[in-house]
Design a protein around this motif. Structure first.
Motif, PDB file in Angstrom:
ATOM      1  N   TYR A 123      -2.145   7.959  -9.973  1.00  0.00           N
ATOM      2  CA  TYR A 123      -1.093   7.163  -9.479  1.00  0.00           C
ATOM      3  C   TYR A 123      -1.439   6.816  -7.969  1.00  0.00           C
ATOM      4  CZ  TYR A 123       1.116  11.645  -8.423  1.00  0.00           C
ATOM      5  OH  TYR A 123       1.335  12.810  -7.863  1.00  0.00           O
ATOM      6  N   ARG A 124      -0.652   5.735  -7.542  1.00  0.00           N
ATOM      7  CA  ARG A 124      -0.899   5.290  -5.861  1.00  0.00           C
ATOM      8  C   ARG A 124       0.017   6.335  -5.149  1.00  0.00           C
ATOM      9  NH1 ARG A 124       1.984  -0.232  -6.219  1.00  0.00           N
ATOM     10  NH2 ARG A 124       2.797   0.799  -8.048  1.00  0.00           N
ATOM     11  N   LEU A 125      -0.765   6.899  -4.050  1.00  0.00           N
ATOM     12  CA  LEU A 125      -0.460   8.008  -3.360  1.00  0.00           C
ATOM     13  C   LEU A 125       0.470   7.544  -2.051  1.00  0.00           C
ATOM     14  CD1 LEU A 125      -3.559  10.058  -3.665  1.00  0.00           C
ATOM     15  CD2 LEU A 125      -1.640  10.247  -4.993  1.00  0.00           C
ATOM     16  N   ALA A 126       1.195   8.471  -1.625  1.00  0.00           N
ATOM     17  CA  ALA A 126       1.764   8.399  -0.230  1.00  0.00           C
ATOM     18  C   ALA A 126       1.009   8.670   0.716  1.00  0.00           C
ATOM     19  CB  ALA A 126       3.125   9.020  -0.179  1.00  0.00           C
ATOM     20  N   PRO A 127       0.977   8.309   2.104  1.00  0.00           N
ATOM     21  CA  PRO A 127       2.293   7.473   2.575  1.00  0.00           C
ATOM     22  C   PRO A 127       1.979   6.061   2.670  1.00  0.00           C
ATOM     23  CG  PRO A 127       0.802   8.262   4.525  1.00  0.00           C
ATOM     24  CD  PRO A 127       0.225   8.892   3.179  1.00  0.00           C
ATOM     25  N   GLN A 128       0.844   5.608   2.023  1.00  0.00           N
ATOM     26  CA  GLN A 128       0.539   4.160   1.899  1.00  0.00           C
ATOM     27  C   GLN A 128       1.484   3.754   0.877  1.00  0.00           C
ATOM     28  OE1 GLN A 128      -1.725   6.582   1.681  1.00  0.00           O
ATOM     29  NE2 GLN A 128      -3.196   5.992   3.633  1.00  0.00           N
ATOM     30  N   ASN A 129       1.705   4.322  -0.244  1.00  0.00           N
ATOM     31  CA  ASN A 129       2.693   4.028  -1.341  1.00  0.00           C
ATOM     32  C   ASN A 129       3.495   4.941  -1.418  1.00  0.00           C
ATOM     33  OD1 ASN A 129       0.807   1.956  -2.532  1.00  0.00           O
ATOM     34  ND2 ASN A 129      -0.628   3.440  -2.450  1.00  0.00           N
ATOM     35  N   ARG A 130       4.946   4.459  -1.120  1.00  0.00           N
ATOM     36  CA  ARG A 130       6.034   5.495  -1.050  1.00  0.00           C
ATOM     37  C   ARG A 130       6.931   5.163  -2.561  1.00  0.00           C
ATOM     38  NH1 ARG A 130       8.037   6.855   4.951  1.00  0.00           N
ATOM     39  NH2 ARG A 130       6.236   6.632   6.058  1.00  0.00           N
ATOM     40  N   TYR A 131       7.934   5.984  -2.776  1.00  0.00           N
ATOM     41  CA  TYR A 131       8.745   5.794  -3.910  1.00  0.00           C
ATOM     42  C   TYR A 131       9.400   4.457  -3.780  1.00  0.00           C
ATOM     43  CZ  TYR A 131      13.080   6.164  -6.361  1.00  0.00           C
ATOM     44  OH  TYR A 131      14.121   6.190  -7.471  1.00  0.00           O
TER      45      TYR A 131
END
Length: 299
Positions: free
Chosen positions: A115-123
């Motif tokens: 799945y897409r990862l943080a911090p680039q992709n947040r909740y």
């Protein structure tokens, strides 16, 4: 102040999930990385006799990929989605081949997703990905020998958050086009379902200015959610057991069937490693998962 979730010391992006399990297998890990330990275990596990398809796209992002492990003779089998952990900032499906193999040997069509990862992709990006991967599994279930209306969602650590939030918050399945009735159960393994992320490094996985009430799964339980199994590691020093207690209380308040089981001897790492068939002596994770699925699958 109660400890709900530790900082990056206990949740490194490339967490050596199987280091202790690898030691138990007799691997010499004093000079090996955690990734090496995962690779060693995965090399020791054969998928011979299984149907395996890898890197199937369930969405447009490069991280929207899923691997599927299925019994070669599967017919109308339960379908299980597994979501890896890593503080929403790391982890990979490749290191969790052992989960796919283990559950496929138990008779289930099993998807292991990225799945897409943080911090680039947040909740809620990673939660939306979980729902989208479940939609992909449902759409392809019949061709893989699975039953599209006999779905289970499970995850470890941050992945358990994703699994529980994706199912319990009515918004995500609805948006993904997954019928609520198709999900038969949810299994959270050492998940951080109820903590104030603003105190920890993992705050980068959530929108700036957001609050626990806006993002935590225990605040989002719908009354028609399916049965839950919450597995807790007796020796977990990473995710505080209060997370599962709060999640259990929220589910009970909503009238959702829930079982919270504290597994002896295991910690935050070995509770997941014990899903591997060669490492079941570490703890009862695999058997607890199988027992739950067998109790709630379509008959």
């Amino acid at each position: 102040m109660s400890r709900f979730l530790s900082d990056r010391r206990a949740f490194p992006p490339r967490l050596g999930l199987l280091a202790l399990g690898g030691l138990a297998l007799g691997l010499t890990l004093t000079s090996c990385s955690g990734v090496d330990a995962q690779d060693a275990l995965n090399r020791a596990i054969s998928t011979r006799g299984l149907t395996v398809v890898t890197d199937q796209p369930y969405g447009p992002d490069a991280r929207n990929r899923i691997d599927v492990y299925a019994p070669a003779d599967a017919r109308n089998a339960p379908v299980v989605l597994f979501v890896h952990g890593g503080s929403w900032q790391g982890g990979d499906k490749v290191g969790h081949k052992f989960v796919g193999e283990s559950l496929a040997r138990a008779g289930y069509v099993t998807g292991v997703m990225n799945y897409r990862l943080a911090p680039q992709n947040r909740y809620p990006a990673y939660v939306q990905d979980t729902a989208a991967a479940l939609r992909w599994l449902r759409d392809h279930a019949k061709s893989l020998g699975g039953n599209p209306d006999d779905l289970f969602v499970t995850g470890h650590s941050a992945g358990a958050f994703n699994a529980v939030e994706a199912v319990d918050n009515a918004r995500w399945l609805r948006e993904a086009g997954v019928p609520i009735s198709a999900v038969r159960g949810v299994i959270g393994i050492a998940g951080p379902y109820s903590y104030d992320f603003r105190q920890f490094q993992s705050r980068v996985a959530f929108p700036e200015g957001s609050t626990p009430d806006e993002v935590m799964p225990d605040r989002h339980v719908r009354p028609d959610a399916p049965p839950h199994l919450l597995l807790v590691a007796a020796n977990d020093t990473t995710v505080h057991p209060q997370n599962a207690l709060n999640m259990e209380a929220a589910l009970k308040k909503a009238g959702v069937p829930v079982t919270r089981t504290v597994l002896p001897r295991v910690n935050h790492i070995t509770i997941a490693a014990a899903l591997a068939r060669p490492l079941t002596f570490l703890g009862g994770t695999r058997q607890a998962v199988i027992d739950f699925i067998e109790a709630h699958r379509l008959k």
